[in-house]
Scaffold this active site. Structure first.
Site, PDB file in Angstrom:
ATOM      1  N   GLY A  62      -0.328   0.489 -30.177  1.00  0.00           N
ATOM      2  CA  GLY A  62      -0.561  -0.245 -31.422  1.00  0.00           C
ATOM      3  C   GLY A  62      -2.024  -0.606 -31.621  1.00  0.00           C
ATOM      4  O   GLY A  62      -2.474  -0.765 -32.762  1.00  0.00           O
TER       5      GLY A  62
ATOM      6  N   GLU B 220      -3.551   2.414 -33.043  1.00  0.00           N
ATOM      7  CA  GLU B 220      -3.030   2.540 -34.416  1.00  0.00           C
ATOM      8  C   GLU B 220      -3.720   1.556 -35.360  1.00  0.00           C
ATOM      9  O   GLU B 220      -3.991   1.873 -36.518  1.00  0.00           O
ATOM     10  CB  GLU B 220      -1.510   2.329 -34.416  1.00  0.00           C
ATOM     11  CG  GLU B 220      -0.782   3.501 -33.740  1.00  0.00           C
ATOM     12  CD  GLU B 220       0.672   3.198 -33.404  1.00  0.00           C
ATOM     13  OE1 GLU B 220       0.944   2.127 -32.822  1.00  0.00           O
ATOM     14  OE2 GLU B 220       1.543   4.026 -33.723  1.00  0.00           O
TER      15      GLU B 220
END
Ligand code: CO8
Length: 260
Positions: free
Chosen positions: A111, A114
């Site tokens: 994440g 991301e």
């Protein structure tokens, strides 16, 4: 809103959002993500903010991913909600009118990678490490990694990272086009702010419209993207900034943009 997992300051047009859970390498948990989502609404509507910088607190990590301890016992429905929260928040970030620069001060994994990819520009310290290790945890990336990584660096290169789960160092991330610039830790914030200041010197409306045109275009076919570009190009001729920018060039002086 009282922030517990983020730091937020606005100084001379630059907003700095700092992921602030250094004891967990700034892992993205539910509280942090909800705070980020609400904060982005405030940033989007704040006319004082011209450029946004996102970084992590501590020396080690930008963000070492979504919080694994929190995800471990999730049900399928909770997992779906969690994925939705992450995707919606990162899309909100990507669609902010202002440019966003990720100052990647260490690990950007899962994440965290991301999140960095949802920013417009990435500047990383030389010791930063990037990767999508989700497959090592028995899950696919869920905050946009399967979509933004191939768009950013191409399908083959993205699939290698996504399928092996291997980490790469910042110089390799630079070679792949995953980061724009690699700097020393001591220079990270100064270099990032310098780039922010360069952007702020330009016509603000033109900057915001250019960002929007790139993102719109990446989501559509070339003909539609070009039609959008022609529309917003024309629109800029209704701004004072266009008059000022061109007059300044012809008068051989620096433009004094007002963002109007
Ligand atoms: N979640 C929770 N805690 C974490 C995380 C994380 N992602 N990463 C690190 N921490 C914690 C550690 O548990 C440790 O806590 P404690 O001190 O209490 O033991 C502390 O941070 C320090 O970490 P380490 O001791 O592990 O530090 P090292 O220097 O030894 O290692 C690493 C650093 C290599 C970064 C290592 O911490 C690591 O591998 N972290 C996990 C990386 C990872 O796998 N990230 C991906 C997570 S999954 C994900 O992001 C999916 C997103 C989308 C989900 C959507 C679902 C629908």
């Amino acid at each position: 809103m009282e922030l517990t997992s983020l730091l937020y300051e606005v100084d001379q047009g630059i907003a700095v959002i700092t992921l602030n859970r250094p004891q967990a390498l700034n892992a993205l948990n539910g509280t942090l993500m909800r705070e980020l989502s609400i904060l982005l609404d405030e940033v989007a509507g704040n006319k004082m903010v011209k450029v946004v910088i996102i970084t992590g607190s501590g020396e080690k990590a930008f963000a070492a991913g979504a919080d694994i301890a929190e995800m471990q016992t999730m049900t399928a429905l909770e997992g779906r909600e969690w994925g939705k929260l992450g995707q919606e928040t990162f899309t909100k970030l990507e669609k902010l009118p202002q440019p966003v620069i990720a100052a990647v001060n260490g690990f950007a994994l899962g994440g965290g990678c991301e999140l960095a990819m949802a920013c417009d520009i990435r500047i990383a310290v030389d010791k930063a490490k990037f990767g999508q290790p989700e497959v090592s945890l028995g899950i696919p990336p869920g905050f946009g990694g399967t979509q933004r990584l191939p768009r950013l660096i191409g399908r083959g290169r993205a699939l290698e990272l996504l399928l092996t789960g291997d980490m790469i160092a910042a110089p390799e991330a630079f070679r792949l086009g995953l980061v724009n610039r690699v700097v020393s830790p001591a220079d990270l914030m100064a270099e990032t702010k310098k780039m922010a200041q360069t952007i702020m010197k330009r016509g603000n409306i033109a900057v915001n419209i250019t960002k929007a045109a790139v993102h719109r275009g990446m989501e559509t076919d070339l003909v539609t993207g070009l039609a959008y570009e022609a529309e917003v190009f024309g629109l800029c001729f209704a701004t004072q900034d266009q008059r000022e920018g061109m007059a300044a060039f012809l008068e051989k002086r620096k433009a004094d943009f007002t963002g109007k």
